[in-house]
Design an enzyme around this catalytic site. Structure first.
Site, PDB file in Angstrom:
ATOM      1  N   SER A 182       0.796  -1.226   0.000  1.00  0.00           N
ATOM      2  CA  SER A 182       0.000   0.000   0.000  1.00  0.00           C
ATOM      3  C   SER A 182       0.829   1.277   0.000  1.00  0.00           C
ATOM      4  O   SER A 182       0.382   2.308  -0.501  1.00  0.00           O
ATOM      5  CB  SER A 182      -0.937   0.008   1.214  1.00  0.00           C
ATOM      6  OG  SER A 182      -0.206  -0.076   2.424  1.00  0.00           O
ATOM      7  N   HIS A 210      -5.238  -3.498  -2.419  1.00  0.00           N
ATOM      8  CA  HIS A 210      -4.775  -2.578  -3.461  1.00  0.00           C
ATOM      9  C   HIS A 210      -4.510  -3.288  -4.785  1.00  0.00           C
ATOM     10  O   HIS A 210      -3.964  -2.678  -5.705  1.00  0.00           O
ATOM     11  CB  HIS A 210      -3.514  -1.851  -2.990  1.00  0.00           C
ATOM     12  CG  HIS A 210      -3.738  -0.977  -1.803  1.00  0.00           C
ATOM     13  ND1 HIS A 210      -4.078   0.361  -1.908  1.00  0.00           N
ATOM     14  CD2 HIS A 210      -3.702  -1.266  -0.479  1.00  0.00           C
ATOM     15  CE1 HIS A 210      -4.231   0.859  -0.686  1.00  0.00           C
ATOM     16  NE2 HIS A 210      -4.000  -0.097   0.197  1.00  0.00           N
ATOM     17  N   LYS A 241     -11.902   0.640  -1.870  1.00  0.00           N
ATOM     18  CA  LYS A 241     -10.950   1.196  -2.831  1.00  0.00           C
ATOM     19  C   LYS A 241     -11.540   1.090  -4.241  1.00  0.00           C
ATOM     20  O   LYS A 241     -12.368   1.904  -4.620  1.00  0.00           O
ATOM     21  CB  LYS A 241      -9.605   0.508  -2.660  1.00  0.00           C
ATOM     22  CG  LYS A 241      -9.029   0.791  -1.255  1.00  0.00           C
ATOM     23  CD  LYS A 241      -7.793   0.033  -0.941  1.00  0.00           C
ATOM     24  CE  LYS A 241      -7.235   0.442   0.420  1.00  0.00           C
ATOM     25  NZ  LYS A 241      -8.123   0.183   1.558  1.00  0.00           N
TER      26      LYS A 241
END
Length: 398
Positions: A182, A210, A241
């Protein structure tokens, strides 16, 4: 000593505020998008994990509105009892199909997912092998379990093997790694992790918070990127995300998922994902499946920025993802550069200890599929102009 003495003595945030350099808790006054209104001014957003830009997608917004109208604001209970909607089950089925796994269970947050998975799977006589740059939620999941955590140097497979060799015979072993890290934006050495896991009888878990929507075919994540979907035992991820919502998930074989459903305290004793968030995540997943070109666009724009920053003399930490850190080295310089960029209309994130070593502080920039090249050029020109005033920040070639 009084319990609150540590609170009274805590001075890091207070000192930053007194210097006018405090970079946290900025107020957002518009939708999270490629450019935002933050504290009364337009800022180019280079600090979001909204990788596909779907927080402003009308299909995703509409799905959340309809779910709010149909189901209300909350389930007011855990999935284990009264908190399971048909939406939760539908999201789990479609996500399992997308990821190529037998089953999925969802958690109320991504952080909670790692707590719930690791603490349920890892028992008293088990060991967790953990990359030193793994997310904080993985570390806390290890602490919450009754197992022993062994850290290995970041993406150092020789060190991982040494740690595996130190585990006593007959003990369970779980190797846990971020898929896309990250802070640095680099990708784990998953092929070698899988090879070592097979050699030493360990199981594997990839945190793809991610990676989902970022790497792999159509954004299917790190294991897909390396063609190792069947070889990786557990995928973990988040909806906050690329899928523009809130919540997290575990994908694995059905018998493993069923065990976690019935043994994970952070799952059993927590209220379920609210209806609007669940519907938004499901809608975002469907948009991603219909528009895999979003992932390609994101990769192209990220490459454009890497090339653009390098041409402008900015020293970056190279990666293959939309996370592109800029070296600033020490904490004070990082705070100063961050504040100047903010004043000039570009929002980025500070990466300082303990997230990094004192001499390796960074400005973490991240990008979206909805950024445009003119907007990115504007941001990169501001970065170049601003960082030129900081001679202590080394340039390309130095």
């Amino acid at each position: 000593m009084d319990l609150f003495k540590k609170c009274e003595d805590y001075s890091v945030a207070r000192n930053a505020r007194e210097l006018g350099l405090y970079p946290y808790f900025r107020e957002l006054e518009s939708r999270p998008d490629a450019a935002v209104i933050m504290e009364g001014k337009r800022r180019i957003m280079l600090g979001s994990n909204n990788y596909l830009g779907l927080t402003a997608n009308e299909e995703v917004i509409e799905a959340g509105i309809k779910a709010l109208e149909k189901y209300g604001t909350s389930c007011s209970g855990s999935r284990f009892l009264n908190g399971t909607l048909d939406l939760h089950n539908q999201l789990e089925r479609e996500l399992a199909d997308f990821l190529g796994k037998e089953s999925v269970v969802t958690f109320s947050t991504g952080f909670q997912s790692n707590l719930g998975i690791i603490s349920a799977i890892v028992g008293k006589n088990d060991y967790v092998l953990c990359d030193k740059e793994n997310h904080a939620s993985i570390y806390d999941g290890c602490k919450l379990s009754y197992g022993t955590m062994l850290r290995y140097k970041h993406n150092d497979m020789e060190d991982l093997e040494r740690r595996l060799q130190s585990v006593p015979d007959g003990c369970g072993k779980l190797i846990v790694t971020d898929g896309v890290f990250s802070m640095g934006g680099d990708i784990c050495n998953l092929p070698e992790i899988v090879r070592l896991a097979k050699k030493y009888g360990a199981r594997t878990m990839v945190d793809d918070a991610h990676g989902l929507g970022v790497v792999g075919e159509g954004g299917r994540g790190t294991a897909n990127y390396f063609n190792l979907v069947k070889e990786v035992d557990i995928f973990m991820g988040t909806f906050s995300k690329s899928l523009a919502s809130l919540g997290g998930y575990m994908a694995a074989d059905e018998y493993v998922v069923d065990f976690v459903r019935h043994n994970s305290r952070p799952f059993i004793f927590c209220a379920s994902i609210p209806p609007a968030s669940c519907a938004s995540a499901l809608a975002a997943l469907r948009v991603l499946r219909k528009h895999p070109e979003l992932v390609t666009t994101l990769a192209d724009l990220s490459n454009y920025v890497r090339q653009g920053l390098t041409k402008r003399g900015i020293k970056i930490r190279m990666s293959e993802t939309p996370i592109i850190p800029i070296y600033t080295y020490d904490t004070l310089t990082t705070f100063k550069a961050n504040m100047r960029l903010y004043e000039e209309g570009v929002y980025v994130n500070c990466v300082i200890p303990p997230a990094t070593r004192e001499c390796e502080c960074l400005l973490r920039t991240s990008y979206m599929a909805t950024h445009t090249k003119p907007l990115l050029d504007e941001a990169m020109d501001i970065i170049r102009k601003t960082l030129a005033d900081f001679p202590e920040i080394k340039k390309v070639g130095e």
